[in-house]
Design a protein around this motif. Structure first.
Motif, PDB file in Angstrom:
ATOM      1  N   LEU B 370       0.820  -1.167   0.125  1.00 14.10           N
ATOM      2  CA  LEU B 370       0.057  -0.075  -0.164  1.00 14.10           C
ATOM      3  C   LEU B 370       0.787   1.209   0.009  1.00 14.10           C
ATOM      4  CD1 LEU B 370      -3.057  -0.595   2.141  1.00 14.10           C
ATOM      5  CD2 LEU B 370      -2.713  -1.264   0.127  1.00 14.10           C
ATOM      6  N   ASP B 371       1.908   1.352   0.623  1.00 22.67           N
ATOM      7  CA  ASP B 371       2.916   2.319   0.539  1.00 22.67           C
ATOM      8  C   ASP B 371       3.333   2.847  -0.889  1.00 22.67           C
ATOM      9  OD1 ASP B 371       3.205   2.834   3.272  1.00 22.67           O
ATOM     10  OD2 ASP B 371       4.859   1.642   3.581  1.00 22.67           O
ATOM     11  N   PHE B 372       3.441   1.532  -1.639  1.00 24.62           N
ATOM     12  CA  PHE B 372       3.945   1.695  -3.153  1.00 24.62           C
ATOM     13  C   PHE B 372       2.712   2.465  -3.562  1.00 24.62           C
ATOM     14  CE2 PHE B 372       3.965  -0.139  -7.367  1.00 24.62           C
ATOM     15  CZ  PHE B 372       4.705   0.789  -8.036  1.00 24.62           C
ATOM     16  N   PHE B 373       1.643   1.980  -3.502  1.00 28.49           N
ATOM     17  CA  PHE B 373       0.461   2.335  -4.191  1.00 28.49           C
ATOM     18  C   PHE B 373       0.099   3.815  -3.820  1.00 28.49           C
ATOM     19  CE2 PHE B 373      -1.731  -1.936  -4.559  1.00 28.49           C
ATOM     20  CZ  PHE B 373      -0.942  -2.182  -5.721  1.00 28.49           C
ATOM     21  N   GLU B 374       0.190   4.189  -2.639  1.00 24.65           N
ATOM     22  CA  GLU B 374      -0.092   5.230  -2.145  1.00 24.65           C
ATOM     23  C   GLU B 374       0.914   6.590  -2.880  1.00 24.65           C
ATOM     24  OE1 GLU B 374       0.139   5.889   1.986  1.00 24.65           O
ATOM     25  OE2 GLU B 374      -0.967   7.924   2.189  1.00 24.65           O
ATOM     26  N   THR B 375       2.201   6.208  -2.884  1.00 29.46           N
ATOM     27  CA  THR B 375       3.025   7.185  -3.637  1.00 29.46           C
ATOM     28  C   THR B 375       2.804   7.119  -5.247  1.00 29.46           C
ATOM     29  OG1 THR B 375       4.766   5.834  -2.337  1.00 29.46           O
ATOM     30  CG2 THR B 375       5.369   7.845  -3.622  1.00 29.46           C
ATOM     31  N   LEU B 376       2.568   5.917  -5.795  1.00 31.05           N
ATOM     32  CA  LEU B 376       1.928   5.938  -7.129  1.00 31.05           C
ATOM     33  C   LEU B 376       0.877   6.700  -7.471  1.00 31.05           C
ATOM     34  CD1 LEU B 376       2.870   4.638  -9.975  1.00 31.05           C
ATOM     35  CD2 LEU B 376       1.425   2.758  -9.197  1.00 31.05           C
ATOM     36  N   THR B 377      -0.294   6.524  -6.660  1.00 29.01           N
ATOM     37  CA  THR B 377      -1.673   6.938  -7.066  1.00 29.01           C
ATOM     38  C   THR B 377      -2.154   8.039  -6.062  1.00 29.01           C
ATOM     39  OG1 THR B 377      -2.904   5.560  -5.851  1.00 29.01           O
ATOM     40  CG2 THR B 377      -2.006   4.702  -7.819  1.00 29.01           C
ATOM     41  N   GLY B 378      -1.545   8.008  -4.804  1.00 30.66           N
ATOM     42  CA  GLY B 378      -2.035   8.995  -4.006  1.00 30.66           C
ATOM     43  C   GLY B 378      -3.053   8.499  -2.899  1.00 30.66           C
ATOM     44  N   ALA B 379      -3.298   7.404  -3.267  1.00 29.29           N
ATOM     45  CA  ALA B 379      -4.397   6.881  -2.232  1.00 29.29           C
ATOM     46  C   ALA B 379      -4.048   5.367  -1.700  1.00 29.29           C
ATOM     47  CB  ALA B 379      -5.861   6.711  -2.765  1.00 29.29           C
ATOM     48  N   ARG B 380      -4.216   4.956  -0.675  1.00 30.23           N
ATOM     49  CA  ARG B 380      -3.938   3.754  -0.261  1.00 30.23           C
ATOM     50  C   ARG B 380      -4.884   2.765  -0.731  1.00 30.23           C
ATOM     51  NH1 ARG B 380      -2.046   2.358   5.008  1.00 30.23           N
ATOM     52  NH2 ARG B 380      -3.990   1.135   5.459  1.00 30.23           N
ATOM     53  N   MET B 381      -5.966   2.929  -0.692  1.00 34.37           N
ATOM     54  CA  MET B 381      -7.063   2.152  -1.000  1.00 34.37           C
ATOM     55  C   MET B 381      -7.523   2.326  -2.448  1.00 34.37           C
ATOM     56  SD  MET B 381      -8.972   0.688   2.069  1.00 34.37           S
ATOM     57  CE  MET B 381     -10.166  -0.170   1.243  1.00 34.37           C
ATOM     58  N   MET B 382      -8.299   3.311  -2.771  1.00 34.01           N
ATOM     59  CA  MET B 382      -9.126   3.694  -4.019  1.00 34.01           C
ATOM     60  C   MET B 382      -8.185   4.381  -5.009  1.00 34.01           C
ATOM     61  SD  MET B 382     -11.428   2.319  -3.000  1.00 34.01           S
ATOM     62  CE  MET B 382     -12.397   1.974  -1.456  1.00 34.01           C
ATOM     63  N   ASN B 383      -7.335   3.582  -5.655  1.00 33.20           N
ATOM     64  CA  ASN B 383      -6.396   3.859  -6.329  1.00 33.20           C
ATOM     65  C   ASN B 383      -6.732   4.689  -7.983  1.00 33.20           C
ATOM     66  OD1 ASN B 383      -5.311   1.003  -5.161  1.00 33.20           O
ATOM     67  ND2 ASN B 383      -4.011   2.849  -4.678  1.00 33.20           N
ATOM     68  N   ASN B 384      -7.734   4.394  -8.193  1.00 33.17           N
ATOM     69  CA  ASN B 384      -8.168   5.216  -9.332  1.00 33.17           C
ATOM     70  C   ASN B 384      -6.820   5.495 -10.519  1.00 33.17           C
ATOM     71  OD1 ASN B 384      -9.471   6.580 -11.197  1.00 33.17           O
ATOM     72  ND2 ASN B 384      -9.535   8.338  -9.808  1.00 33.17           N
ATOM     73  N   TYR B 385      -6.288   4.456 -10.863  1.00 29.21           N
ATOM     74  CA  TYR B 385      -4.936   4.399 -11.540  1.00 29.21           C
ATOM     75  C   TYR B 385      -5.143   4.382 -13.153  1.00 29.21           C
ATOM     76  CZ  TYR B 385       0.043   3.812 -12.296  1.00 29.21           C
ATOM     77  OH  TYR B 385       1.255   3.955 -12.865  1.00 29.21           O
ATOM     78  N   MET B 386      -5.920   3.540 -13.543  1.00 33.10           N
ATOM     79  CA  MET B 386      -5.785   3.415 -15.066  1.00 33.10           C
ATOM     80  C   MET B 386      -6.540   4.197 -15.599  1.00 33.10           C
ATOM     81  SD  MET B 386      -5.343  -0.832 -15.173  1.00 33.10           S
ATOM     82  CE  MET B 386      -4.296  -1.612 -14.316  1.00 33.10           C
TER      83      MET B 386
END
Lengths: 234, 609
Positions: B370-386
């Motif tokens: 989740l640390d990685f996701f948080e830095t990548l997308t700005g959110a821990r869980m609701m990544n809304n990335y693609m």
């Protein structure tokens, strides 16, 4: 324990020498409230009550990294009878509201409600849905709102600290749950599921609106009948 | 652990010159010339089937043509033609490849379609959903009741002419908010001041709706007694509700259990307590606006939900995804799979009674992901990335002060393998785990296919089927990994499938990391990112991915130049996997129900949508 000594030492009060080593109680609430609140704020027992995504972050708050136990709050209880904090963690739907209110009613007082996340506070991204309640505060008295979708564990901890501050400021003398005349202290009527969610506190409004709608419908039907008749007459 | 991964005998797809889908379609048209025809609409690839011939066609498809797996059933409201439509997606487990899609159109005023539950029991809940939301009556269905809304609910909400209480306009963005910028609070227009809507003239008394009586009738609350042969003791059957608020139900889920003593006689799942109207909202949203909603479906694996949805829309748009974006997608999706399985296994052990300890160990590693996701997308869980045609952002420079690539290297090569090894040592051969899970909640291969099980549920029952291999998307075809398959179909095997999938995800990630280094600096999205996407050609698209919980599919139809989907349906693996819950629990004890439910790994956001 923020304000326990405030005003305890009045500069213009002359204390006789023979009494200077004694403890003097001038206001029982000022002594009792801090002790009472200190005990309550450091042993909040939240209920195991997860509704949706926010519940996952709530679980994370209680597990490895964030460790809610530091606040004396690790005792998540699986029954409302043993809890004094209900964390509404997630989307409240119409189908679920009767259960939530029933559980709230089963909690002993003093009890608190923390609304966690956008959905619980106001419907969130699902507000426009037909099965989503736009905020649990339509039914239960909410003490703390935590914003976010979902709030991070840090945000939830911040909300819990806010709740502790709120508890600190309460007094036995004025707390709503000891006041029989306070309507918010009573039991919340459990809504029922009909053709839609029926809030029993609003039955009068529903009847009035229904009568209005029916009158309009009849008027419209009458008009339609007239327009249907008139071509024949012509 | 790797040697435990077995290839199912004869499961390698045969090299056929003819596309099995085309072959099946031609065979059906030949065999049922009266009832089956090509769908004439633009951009539709399926078959139109006459309603009365549907069971025959389905039987032929299943038994003679090998399309034995019913993936998705859904309703569509064709309001302009005055028709309702049911859409069936069927696949072949052995041949892999694409789907044979059946469209059945019936009159909107009197929509009756014969049920397919006798052919595919997996249609059970999906037909109930189509009844609930669209009012399509499936004749002969064994238990046609409301499923996501409640008994007594007014109307069928997914019909196009059913307006939700906060209705403003058919599509977003609403004129009241954009471009003028004014805010209209729709609830102020509602006379009740709340998100409710009653039929005109309806007057409450508070007690006239005795809901759920039908359900209790079906579970046999008539208190028929049975006699225990060994003791000649007369025992009453009782009905017990587990949930919707219960620590073991993984959320707001309810099971109505009929018990004979401590033994489960019958079990009915009751869902809808988290029905958030995903599909109804999705049909008003713009295409882009739906991506954050997909995050909230299976909220334990948001990025892989994004993937399924963007794949479906990309089919409609004809986007080309740049290479770096594909690698990043696989990286994030596989990390999501690991985060999900770490959670699922932790929770399964929790359900077994190992309160919290395995969870605590696994969640430490999940937090790193989740640390990685948080830095990548700005959110821990609701990544809304693609995004359509790529991903939203490139990889960050560093994660928690460590250069990203070295963080990922450490995560993939050291932290995660160690955690999995530790979990494996602690649990896989643990006597209590084995005693509680071996032989519990068994599903045979035939049952698993018939019930439309997906993901680890399917593979634990000896079916070698994984969308990443059967119909490869993204770059999965060029990656080297195995599909873990076990053959007993019990809780223990499902646990082991997930454990092995963790290893396989690591294997994939190790292959992906060098490509990420190689493609550094190249574009991550096709063309210029755009908010106002319009579909160039009309038609339907079905995008499916292998989510951690199974096959996640998005069925989307759109008109030409439209900015929002006409029909937006989610084939949710958790929801369909629940179809077999009653069957799996019969004959077990109450304590086993909790474990069996845990082994399905449901997420209520996805079950109820």
């Amino acid at each position: 324990m923020t304000s326990s000594n405030a005003g305890a030492v009045a500069p213009d009060l002359v204390v006789p020498e023979e009494l200077s080593n004694n403890v003097m109680i001038t206001n029982i609430a000022k002594l009792l409230d801090p002790a009472y609140n200190w005990a309550r704020r450091n042993s909040i027992w939240p209920m195991v009550f997860g509704l949706a995504c926010c519940a996952i972050e709530m679980i994370c708050t209680a597990s490895s990294r964030y460790d809610l136990a530091r606040f004396g709050m690790e005792v998540f209880r699986a029954t409302p009878r043993q809890s004094d904090l209900m964390i509404i963690s997630g989307t409240v739907t119409k189908k679920m509201v009767p259960t939530i209110v029933r559980l709230y009613n089963q909690m002993p007082e003093p009890r608190y409600v923390l609304s966690m996340g956008a959905c619980a506070s106001g419907g969130g991204p699902f507000k426009e849905g037909y099965n989503v309640v736009d905020g649990i505060d339509k039914f239960l008295p909410v003490d703390v709102y935590v914003p976010g979708c979902p709030p991070t564990p840090q945000a939830l901890i911040n909300g819990l600290i806010a709740l502790q501050e709120k508890i600190d400021q309460q007094s036995i003398a004025t707390a709503p749950w000891y006041r029989k005349d306070d309507p918010t202290a009573g039991v919340v009527p459990i809504p029922v599921l009909g053709p839609d969610l029926v809030d029993l506190r609003k039955i009068d409004t529903i009847k009035r609106e229904a009568a209005k709608a029916l009158a309009e419908q009849e008027k419209q039907e009458a008009q339609e009948r007239e327009t249907a008749v008139s071509p024949e007459a012509a | 652990m790797n040697e435990a991964i077995l290839e199912a005998p004869g499961s390698v797809p045969p090299e056929t010159a003819v596309n099995p889908v085309e072959q099946a379609i031609n065979a059906l048209k030949e065999r049922f010339p009266e009832a089956v025809s090509d769908d004439p609409r633009d951009g539709y690839s399926g078959l139109l089937v006459a309603a009365d011939k549907l069971p025959e066609v389905a039987l032929a498809l299943r038994d003679d043509l090998g399309f034995d797996y019913l993936s998705s059933v859904t309703g569509v409201d064709l309001i302009e033609d005055g028709k309702l439509e049911a859409v069936y997606h069927t696949y072949s487990i052995d041949q892999g490849g694409g789907s044979v899609v059946l469209h059945v159109q019936v009159d909107r005023e009197n929509p009756v379609i014969p049920t397919l539950v006798p052919v595919w029991p997996g249609a059970d809940f999906q037909e109930r959903e189509a009844w609930d939301l669209y009012g399509i009556h499936f004749e002969g269905h064994p238990d046609l009741r409301r499923i996501l809304t409640w008994d007594g609910f007014h109307g069928h909400p997914m019909r196009k002419d059913w307006k939700e209480p906060f209705y403003e306009e058919d599509t977003k963005p609403f004129g009241s908010r954009w471009p003028a910028g004014g805010v209209l609070r729709a609830e102020e227009l509602n006379p009740y001041g709340q998100n409710v809507q009653y039929p005109p003239g309806w007057v409450p008394t508070g007690e006239e709706y005795d809901v759920e009586t039908e359900m209790y009738a079906i579970t046999g609350a008539d208190l028929a007694y049975s006699i225990d042969a060994s003791q000649q003791m007369k025992t009453d059957k009782i009905t017990v509700n587990l949930g919707p608020q219960h620590p073991s139900t993984h959320g707001v889920f309810r099971m109505v259990v009929q018990l004979d003593g401590e033994t489960v006689v019958d079990l009915k799942p009751v869902m809808g307590y988290l029905h958030r109207n995903h599909e109804k909202i999705g049909e008003r949203n713009t295409f882009l606006g739906n991506i954050p909603y997909t995050d909230r479906l299976d909220y334990l694996s948001p990025i892989s939900n994004n993937h399924g949805y963007v794949l479906a829309v990309e089919k409609l748009l004809g986007s080309v995804v740049p290479e770096r974006a594909e690698w990043i997608r696989i990286l994030t999706v596989e990390l999501t799979r690991m985060a999900n399985h770490l959670w699922a296994i932790g929770f399964l052990l929790n359900d077994l009674g190992a309160l919290q300890t395995p969870m605590l160990y696994f969640y430490i590693e999940r937090e790193l992901i989740l640390d990685f996701f948080e830095t990548l997308t700005g959110a821990r869980m609701m990544n809304n990335y693609m995004r359509f045609g790529g991903v939203a952002y490139d990889l960050p420079d560093d994660v928690r002060g460590q250069p990203t690539m070295s963080f990922l290297d450490e995560l993939v090569n050291e932290r995660l393998p160690k955690a999995i090894e530790q979990g494996n040592n602690l649990m896989t051969f643990n006597e209590i785990v084995r005693a509680r899970s071996i032989g519990v909640g068994r599903l045979t291969r035939q049952e698993a296919i018939a019930y439309s099980m997906a993901g680890p549920m399917l593979r634990a029952s000896g079916v070698n089927y994984d969308v990443r291999k059967a119909e490869p998307y993204s770059y999965y075809a060029s990656l080297d990994f195995d599909i873990p398959v076990y053959y007993d179909g019990d809780v223990y095997d499902r646990y082991r499938v997930r454990m092995d999938e963790l290893q396989q995800s690591l294997r994939i990630l190790r292959q992906v990391l060098p490509y990420l280094k190689e493609t550094e600096g190249s574009p991550v999205i096709d063309g210029k990112p755009s908010y106002a996407i319009r579909i160039p050609q009309p038609g339907e698209a079905y995008g499916r991915v292998e989510n951690p919980k199974g096959e996640l599919g998005f069925y989307i139809t759109a008109k030409r130049r439209s900015a929002s989907p006409e029909r937006y349906h989610v084939r949710a693996p958790s929801f369909i996997n629940l179809t077999s819950l009653g069957k799996m629990c019969q004959g077990h004890k109450v304590a086993d129900i909790v474990v069996i439910l845990g082994s399905i790994d449901i997420v209520l956001g996805e079950v109820d949508r």
